[in-house]
Design an enzyme around this catalytic site. Sequence first.
Site, mmCIF file in Angstrom:
data_model
loop_
_atom_site.group_PDB
_atom_site.id
_atom_site.type_symbol
_atom_site.label_atom_id
_atom_site.label_comp_id
_atom_site.label_asym_id
_atom_site.label_seq_id
_atom_site.Cartn_x
_atom_site.Cartn_y
_atom_site.Cartn_z
ATOM 1 N N ASP A 102 0.839 -1.208 0.000
ATOM 2 C CA ASP A 102 0.000 0.000 0.000
ATOM 3 C C ASP A 102 0.868 1.251 0.000
ATOM 4 O OD1 ASP A 102 -1.390 -2.184 1.977
ATOM 5 O OD2 ASP A 102 -2.791 -1.223 0.596
ATOM 6 N N ASP A 116 -10.713 -4.714 -1.836
ATOM 7 C CA ASP A 116 -9.716 -4.268 -0.861
ATOM 8 C C ASP A 116 -10.346 -3.361 0.193
ATOM 9 O OD1 ASP A 116 -6.798 -2.063 -1.109
ATOM 10 O OD2 ASP A 116 -7.519 -3.372 0.487
#
Length: 232
Positions: free
Chosen positions: A37, A177
């Site tokens: 991320d 996600d």
Amino acid sequence: MKPRVSIEPSILSADFAQLGQQAKEAEDAGVEGIQIDVMDGHFVPNLTFGPGVVKSLRKTVSLFLDAHLMINNPHIFLEDFAHSGANRIIVHQEVCEDLTTVLRSIRKLKVEAGVAVNPETPVTTVESVLDVADCVQVMTVSPGFAGQRFMEDQLSKIQRLRREIDQRHLKTSIVVDGGIDPKTAFLAVRSGATVLVAGSSIYNQTGSVAQNVTDLRKSIAEAAAMINPSAN
Ligand code: DX5
């Protein structure tokens, strides 16, 4: 044989002081990839890591490395992430004026190209690029932090994408996600997801990475059996 649904732990929830070890734990637990991320503190209100972490993880695990760029001007960093060893680069629809060109540039680097859409972004904004996108990532939380609640109102987006991809006989993956745990994994897979990104349900104090992955697999299998009872 690639499973119907892949699991990619998000390292945002890992212990950054032991990132390599935590990635190895995920690899040993049999996951298909890891999502990294990347955050710039502008597109999202958080700051994380860059290509250097991908480079280090590339030397540590043989897993599929998925770089999720939650950053403005992602086109500036595509080569850095591709050369650091990322297998896929996911950019956000919200910051790409010419999404087709960005996705094509990623593929030119011999890396899979993905596009993510935030909860407030209609999935119709990416339907025209499905043929140049290896995946569409549906955010089921507002990006920036782990441990948030799964937004069930995003399920209809996953279902619409599933219909569109199947009708056009495309191979585009649907990544989901945010807030993925055994309960929401079931909902996401039943709606058509093929990749689940999970952070705090895999890296946490309540269970081992291996056990948490097993719990997700069980839930995925239940949902898959519902979708295709004859497959088992
Ligand atoms: C949020 C990130 C997600 C998040 C997932 O901005 O993109 O990958 O880390 O963490 P959980 O699974 O805890 O929502």
